[in-house]
Design a protein around this motif. Structure first.
Motif, PDB file in Angstrom:
ATOM      1  N   SER A 219     -22.612  19.483  15.515  1.00  0.00           N
ATOM      2  CA  SER A 219     -21.905  18.180  15.565  1.00  0.00           C
ATOM      3  C   SER A 219     -22.849  17.479  14.575  1.00  0.00           C
ATOM      4  O   SER A 219     -24.168  17.408  14.885  1.00  0.00           O
ATOM      5  CB  SER A 219     -21.592  17.684  16.907  1.00  0.00           C
ATOM      6  OG  SER A 219     -22.870  17.532  17.872  1.00  0.00           O
TER       7      SER A 219
ATOM      8  N   VAL B  84     -18.156  19.844  14.532  1.00  0.00           N
ATOM      9  CA  VAL B  84     -17.530  18.583  14.809  1.00  0.00           C
ATOM     10  C   VAL B  84     -18.123  17.429  14.140  1.00  0.00           C
ATOM     11  O   VAL B  84     -19.232  17.426  14.225  1.00  0.00           O
ATOM     12  CB  VAL B  84     -17.161  18.258  16.279  1.00  0.00           C
ATOM     13  CG1 VAL B  84     -16.531  17.066  16.602  1.00  0.00           C
ATOM     14  CG2 VAL B  84     -16.655  19.386  17.259  1.00  0.00           C
TER      15      VAL B  84
ATOM     16  N   ASP C 168      -8.226  17.723  15.862  1.00  0.00           N
ATOM     17  CA  ASP C 168      -8.825  18.870  16.155  1.00  0.00           C
ATOM     18  C   ASP C 168      -8.306  20.149  16.092  1.00  0.00           C
ATOM     19  O   ASP C 168      -6.976  20.272  16.300  1.00  0.00           O
ATOM     20  CB  ASP C 168      -9.089  18.376  17.691  1.00  0.00           C
ATOM     21  CG  ASP C 168     -10.137  19.355  18.551  1.00  0.00           C
ATOM     22  OD1 ASP C 168     -11.043  19.987  17.867  1.00  0.00           O
ATOM     23  OD2 ASP C 168     -10.195  19.309  19.710  1.00  0.00           O
TER      24      ASP C 168
ATOM     25  N   ARG D 174     -12.344  18.162  13.528  1.00  0.00           N
ATOM     26  CA  ARG D 174     -12.514  19.594  13.273  1.00  0.00           C
ATOM     27  C   ARG D 174     -11.563  20.349  12.617  1.00  0.00           C
ATOM     28  O   ARG D 174     -10.576  20.758  13.155  1.00  0.00           O
ATOM     29  CB  ARG D 174     -12.749  20.059  14.864  1.00  0.00           C
ATOM     30  CG  ARG D 174     -13.362  21.486  14.815  1.00  0.00           C
ATOM     31  CD  ARG D 174     -13.973  22.152  16.253  1.00  0.00           C
ATOM     32  NE  ARG D 174     -13.025  21.573  17.430  1.00  0.00           N
ATOM     33  CZ  ARG D 174     -12.975  22.453  18.436  1.00  0.00           C
ATOM     34  NH1 ARG D 174     -13.545  23.493  18.597  1.00  0.00           N
ATOM     35  NH2 ARG D 174     -12.144  22.088  19.338  1.00  0.00           N
TER      36      ARG D 174
END
Length: 454
Positions: free
Chosen positions: A149, A190, A369, A403
């Motif tokens: 991330s 992410v 997402d 994402r």
């Protein structure tokens, strides 16, 4: 106090309504592993993780058997690796060796994911940060369990547009590096704004520098429980609707609190937080979309969807806060497309678009997402979507994330199979107009005026 009567009350929710503890995540600080020698650093990291987490999986299984509460995943999060590897890592390739060490530690400990291959660059990037970020495609293509991330913005600092541009390119490179596996590497990457330090959910988990040496965080989920409760108040007014969600969230959180306390006590590790996030799975009856439709929407994506999601998210948080003094992480409702059969169905029937999903992220727990997009989407377009989502988070003082999975070789109308909890997803269209000149400006979008609260 939590007693066995409360556990017994959850039996029906577990057996019939798919209540589960989605994850026990052990956060481990790697700051004391730092060394200028790369081999020594990797050895220190492996030894610290395997020492701290040696009993994590077995303890989780023991709690499952004793209380009958399913614990789906046992996971580990670590200090953002860019902060740990700076003295030893002089190139992206050096950082990849750490990713492989983390992967080996995760495998040896029996956990399904390890998060924290991360950089925090909301205001600027050091050369170390940039080396880690540029290593992400190789790191994720050469490991199985490592998650990455990057935090590119916050309400206090604004948005680092240089990092936004770079991350659009990195997402594309990661898709290419894992194209033989449906570009699955992007499912483990992410991009955040306002990333929390104590999030137990992958792929965005990392162990923040404000945390202790080792801590236990628990993520609990139960969309099916909430849906079943709402079926009993069909047609009632909003006051009844809100009270029903809040009371149900309270019961779900209490189950998570029990597991967290038990795991903390048995492992001798401090309890951090319970994250009550309605995280769906592809299984029938485990869908956030179905909750919204139970409220009265013909389909997710219909007018009223954002209002319904806002109501759901708020009442979930209120119920969780009543149940535990240590609710944290993200807590609320997730809307990952590939992991929610109701969302997938809404996309397929034309009711749910990328633009509507963006509007929903203003009020959900996280952001855009697990959304599959065409593999030929330009990196600048991905950067533009990241910038839009970061702006929502920055202005609204909330966590937002992206994402996206640009699936190489796939186009609109195709379906991509990811497998397991990651599910499958229809490839969605993106806006075809360019934002390249905007992204190429470079520099920083400043923090909003309401960020100045000192």
């Amino acid at each position: 106090m939590i007693n066995r009567l409360e556990v017994n009350e959850t039996n029906k929710m577990i057996e019939q309504e798919m209540l589960d503890v989605r994850t026990i995540t052990m956060g481990i600080s790697l700051l004391d592993c730092c060394d200028s020698d790369l081999d020594t650093l990797n050895r220190n990291i492996y030894n610290k993780i395997t020492s701290a987490a040696k009993d994590l999986v077995s303890t989780g299984r023991d709690i499952e058997l004793e209380y009958g509460i399913p614990i789906v995943n046992k996971r580990i999060s670590v200090t953002p690796v860019a902060l740990v590897g700076g003295r030893a890592c002089k190139s992206p390739e050096d950082f990849v060796t750490i990713a492989k060490t983390l992967d080996k530690a995760a495998k040896d400990m029996g956990v399904n994911f390890l998060g924290g291959y991360s950089a925090l660059v909301s205001k600027g990037m050091t050369p170390v940060d940039e080396n880690l970020i540029r290593s992400i495609p190789q790191a994720l293509s050469s490991t199985e369990r490592v998650c990455s991330s990057v935090n590119i913005g916050s309400t206090k600092t604004g948005i680092n547009m240089d990092a936004v541009k770079l991350m659009g390119e990195i997402v594309k490179e990661t898709a290419e590096a894992t194209k033989d596996d449906s570009s699955l590497g992007c499912a483990k990457l992410v991009v955040f704004c306002n990333a929390p330090d104590d999030n137990p959910f992958m792929a965005g988990a990392f162990h923040g520098v404000t945390e202790g040496d080792v801590v236990i965080n628990v993520g609990v989920s139960g969309p099916g429980v909430v849906k079943r409760a709402l079926e009993k108040v069909r047609g009632e007014n909003f006051e009844v609707l809100c009270e029903t969600i809040k009371k149900t969230a309270f019961k779900v959180t209490r189950a998570g609190q029990l597991v967290a306390q038990e795991a903390s006590g048995r492992l001798g590790v401090p309890f951090g937080i319970v994250d009550l996030s309605l995280a769906p799975t592809p299984s029938v009856g485990d869908s956030v979309a179905e909750i919204l439709e139970e409220m009265g929407l013909e389909s997710v994506g219909a007018p009223g969807t954002t209002a319904a999601l806002a109501l759901l998210n708020d009442q979930v948080k209120k119920g969780g806060v009543m149940a535990s003094s240590f609710v944290g992480g993200l807590s609320g409702a997730f809307i990952p497309v590939s992991e929610d059969q109701g969302m997938i169905d809404a996309v397929n029937r034309g009711a749910l678009t990328l633009e509507k999903l963006e509007a929903m992220t203003c009020v959900c727990s996280v952001g855009l997402d697990m959304i599959a997009i065409p593999g030929n989407t330009p990196a600048s377009t991905i950067s533009g979507i990241i910038a839009d989502e970061a702006a929502i988070g920055m202005i609204n003082q909330k966590t937002t994330a992206v994402r996206l999975i640009p699936v190489i070789g796939k186009d609109v109308g195709d379906t991509v199979e990811f497998g397991g909890l990651l599910g499958h997803a229809p490839v969605q269209p993106v806006n075809r107009f360019s934002c390249t000149e905007f992204i190429n400006r470079g520099g920083r979008i400043p923090a909003p005026i309401h960020s100045f609260k000192n």
